[in-house]
Design a protein around this motif. Structure first.
Motif, mmCIF file in Angstrom:
data_model
loop_
_atom_site.group_PDB
_atom_site.id
_atom_site.type_symbol
_atom_site.label_atom_id
_atom_site.label_comp_id
_atom_site.label_asym_id
_atom_site.label_seq_id
_atom_site.Cartn_x
_atom_site.Cartn_y
_atom_site.Cartn_z
ATOM 1 N N GLN A 137 9.301 4.262 -5.096
ATOM 2 C CA GLN A 137 9.754 3.248 -6.052
ATOM 3 C C GLN A 137 11.167 2.771 -5.735
ATOM 4 O OE1 GLN A 137 7.680 1.774 -8.260
ATOM 5 N NE2 GLN A 137 6.227 3.050 -7.112
ATOM 6 N N THR A 138 11.988 3.685 -5.194
ATOM 7 C CA THR A 138 13.339 3.276 -4.775
ATOM 8 C C THR A 138 13.257 2.265 -3.636
ATOM 9 O OG1 THR A 138 14.153 5.476 -5.371
ATOM 10 C CG2 THR A 138 15.573 4.113 -3.980
ATOM 11 N N ALA A 139 12.369 2.545 -2.665
ATOM 12 C CA ALA A 139 12.203 1.618 -1.548
ATOM 13 C C ALA A 139 11.696 0.265 -2.033
ATOM 14 C CB ALA A 139 11.232 2.221 -0.530
ATOM 15 N N LYS A 140 10.748 0.295 -2.986
ATOM 16 C CA LYS A 140 10.222 -0.964 -3.533
ATOM 17 C C LYS A 140 11.325 -1.751 -4.235
ATOM 18 C CE LYS A 140 6.845 -2.720 -6.849
ATOM 19 N NZ LYS A 140 5.853 -2.349 -7.886
ATOM 20 N N SER A 141 12.149 -1.060 -5.018
ATOM 21 C CA SER A 141 13.231 -1.744 -5.740
ATOM 22 C C SER A 141 14.243 -2.349 -4.782
ATOM 23 C CB SER A 141 13.940 -0.747 -6.673
ATOM 24 O OG SER A 141 13.033 -0.218 -7.616
ATOM 25 N N ILE A 142 14.561 -1.625 -3.701
ATOM 26 C CA ILE A 142 15.531 -2.144 -2.728
ATOM 27 C C ILE A 142 14.999 -3.413 -2.061
ATOM 28 C CG2 ILE A 142 16.629 -1.662 -0.506
ATOM 29 C CD1 ILE A 142 16.876 1.260 -1.403
ATOM 30 N N ILE A 143 13.699 -3.397 -1.691
ATOM 31 C CA ILE A 143 13.119 -4.599 -1.055
ATOM 32 C C ILE A 143 13.096 -5.765 -2.047
ATOM 33 C CG2 ILE A 143 11.046 -5.576 -0.011
ATOM 34 C CD1 ILE A 143 10.388 -2.813 1.062
ATOM 35 N N LEU A 144 12.718 -5.484 -3.307
ATOM 36 C CA LEU A 144 12.655 -6.572 -4.305
ATOM 37 C C LEU A 144 14.021 -7.127 -4.628
ATOM 38 C CD1 LEU A 144 9.923 -5.299 -6.799
ATOM 39 C CD2 LEU A 144 9.696 -6.906 -4.913
ATOM 40 N N LEU A 145 15.081 -6.327 -4.423
ATOM 41 C CA LEU A 145 16.441 -6.837 -4.648
ATOM 42 C C LEU A 145 16.754 -8.019 -3.732
ATOM 43 C CD1 LEU A 145 18.719 -3.691 -5.153
ATOM 44 C CD2 LEU A 145 18.337 -5.572 -6.744
ATOM 45 N N TYR A 163 0.837 -1.206 0.000
ATOM 46 C CA TYR A 163 0.000 0.000 0.000
ATOM 47 C C TYR A 163 0.875 1.259 0.000
ATOM 48 C CZ TYR A 163 -3.652 3.299 1.297
ATOM 49 O OH TYR A 163 -4.523 4.365 1.298
ATOM 50 N N ALA A 164 1.962 1.207 0.748
ATOM 51 C CA ALA A 164 2.836 2.384 0.855
ATOM 52 C C ALA A 164 3.506 2.717 -0.477
ATOM 53 C CB ALA A 164 3.888 2.145 1.932
ATOM 54 N N VAL A 165 3.908 1.684 -1.250
ATOM 55 C CA VAL A 165 4.654 1.966 -2.489
ATOM 56 C C VAL A 165 3.750 2.089 -3.718
ATOM 57 C CG1 VAL A 165 6.729 0.824 -1.636
ATOM 58 C CG2 VAL A 165 5.075 -0.496 -2.962
ATOM 59 N N THR A 166 2.492 1.656 -3.608
ATOM 60 C CA THR A 166 1.612 1.758 -4.776
ATOM 61 C C THR A 166 0.540 2.836 -4.639
ATOM 62 O OG1 THR A 166 0.122 0.053 -3.901
ATOM 63 C CG2 THR A 166 1.880 -0.679 -5.381
ATOM 64 N N ARG A 167 0.129 3.171 -3.425
ATOM 65 C CA ARG A 167 -0.960 4.117 -3.221
ATOM 66 C C ARG A 167 -0.512 5.445 -2.601
ATOM 67 N NH1 ARG A 167 -3.602 1.591 -6.483
ATOM 68 N NH2 ARG A 167 -5.754 0.878 -6.142
ATOM 69 N N MET A 168 0.446 5.380 -1.706
ATOM 70 C CA MET A 168 0.867 6.608 -1.014
ATOM 71 C C MET A 168 1.928 7.328 -1.843
ATOM 72 S SD MET A 168 1.030 5.058 2.869
ATOM 73 C CE MET A 168 1.180 6.638 3.681
ATOM 74 N N ARG A 169 1.800 8.644 -1.911
ATOM 75 C CA ARG A 169 2.740 9.437 -2.696
ATOM 76 C C ARG A 169 3.846 9.981 -1.793
ATOM 77 N NH1 ARG A 169 -1.090 13.064 -6.719
ATOM 78 N NH2 ARG A 169 -2.054 11.309 -7.834
ATOM 79 N N TRP A 170 5.034 9.489 -1.984
ATOM 80 C CA TRP A 170 6.203 10.008 -1.280
ATOM 81 C C TRP A 170 7.420 9.835 -2.186
ATOM 82 C CZ3 TRP A 170 9.484 5.913 0.891
ATOM 83 C CH2 TRP A 170 8.909 4.656 0.789
ATOM 84 N N ARG A 171 8.447 10.561 -1.930
ATOM 85 C CA ARG A 171 9.521 10.781 -2.901
ATOM 86 C C ARG A 171 10.252 9.493 -3.312
ATOM 87 N NH1 ARG A 171 14.230 15.382 -2.235
ATOM 88 N NH2 ARG A 171 15.111 15.176 -4.337
ATOM 89 N N PHE A 172 10.563 8.646 -2.350
ATOM 90 C CA PHE A 172 11.411 7.483 -2.654
ATOM 91 C C PHE A 172 10.621 6.166 -2.641
ATOM 92 C CE2 PHE A 172 14.251 10.658 -0.689
ATOM 93 C CZ PHE A 172 15.095 10.877 -1.766
#
Length: 281
Positions: free
Chosen positions: A109-117, A98-107
């Motif tokens: 997609q970066t946070a999502k990419s780091i977790i998916l790594l 919910y945080a990376v797909t619905r909430m608007r904040w600066r990083f």
């Protein structure tokens, strides 16, 4: 002409069916082999045949495996660790998706990419660093030494599946719930989560099965039998019954049975959820 087309279609289906049956037989043979030899006597075990028909079915192999292998203790540990890991992964996957797909904040997609790594990091590369960290923190040979890495290695997959499905949920439904007075947590729990049922069931099953069969971390971080899980118990049982291979096969069958039953019951949801994640991801 129509008959020729129908013949070609039937031939194509026959070939596909034959390939699928062959592939299924290859995949299932190790399990059939395991169960077959678990009912044999130790003298019948050493044979050149792929499968055997026991002269007398050795039902006694299973009580010996159940009692001497401390099956209930290891089963309790496996169920406890895996259930806690599933609950934590499920909650974190929903919230982070919910945080990376619905909430608007600066990083976001970066946070999502780091977790998916995290899906790219092999377990073996983290064994020694984690061992030293757990030893420093004093949590080695405890429940946390298994729970923390199980959650960490399962969360990327959970986020991937949950975020893929959440992106397809209509924003109008979400906005209507907010207008009706829904807060963030109520929106997640009462509106969005029920709509993600198939995806979340896949997260639950895949997290459970992956961690159920995990052996490397259990053998590295645990030194006493207090929190040892079922896969690790096979190693101990093998040493105890080195001369009786049939009983070893019985304990391996008992260890594999819970995961197989869960997969058979819920396999439809696994296929459906993975397909949805692949299409929408």
């Amino acid at each position: 002409m129509a008959d020729k087309i129908k013949t070609r279609v039937s031939l194509g289906r026959g070939i596909i069916l034959g390939v699928l049956i062959l592939f299924s037989a290859i995949q299932l043979f190790p399990l059939i082999w395991l169960i077959d030899f678990s009912f044999a006597s130790n003298t019948e075990f050493f044979t050149s045949s792929l499968l055997i028909i026991p002269r007398e079915i050795q039902w006694g192999n299973y009580p010996r495996a159940f009692i001497d292998g401390h099956f209930l203790l290891y089963l309790k540990n496996s169920v406890l660790v895996n259930t806690l890991a599933v609950v934590i992964v499920l909650v974190l996957s929903i919230c982070s998706a919910y945080a990376v797909t619905r909430m608007r904040w600066r990083f976001s997609q970066t946070a999502k990419s780091i977790i998916l790594l995290g899906m790219m990091i092999p377990i073996h590369a983290t064994l020694i660093p984690n061992y030293m960290i757990y030893d420093f923190l004093g949590i080695r040979d405890t429940l946390w030494s298994l729970l923390l890495p199980y959650v960490a290695f399962s969360l990327p997959q959970g986020l991937f599946l949950a975020a893929s499905y959440m992106e397809s949920v209509s924003k109008e439904i979400e906005e209507a719930a907010i207008i009706d007075g829904c807060g963030t947590f109520r929106l997640l729990g009462s509106v969005i989560t029920p709509m993600m049922k198939s995806s979340l069931i896949t997260v639950i099953i895949m997290t459970y099965l992956n961690n159920w069969n995990e052996f490397m971390m259990a053998s590295t971080y645990l030194s006493t039998s207090r929190w040892k899980t079922l896969p690790f118990s096979i190693l101990e049982f093998t040493g105890q019954y080195r001369a009786n291979a049939a009983v070893q096969f019985a304990v391996m069958t008992l260890t594999a049975a819970p995961a197989i039953v869960i997969y058979i019951i819920l396999s439809k949801h696994i296929t459906k959820g993975v397909a949805m994640g692949a299409v929408k991801g």
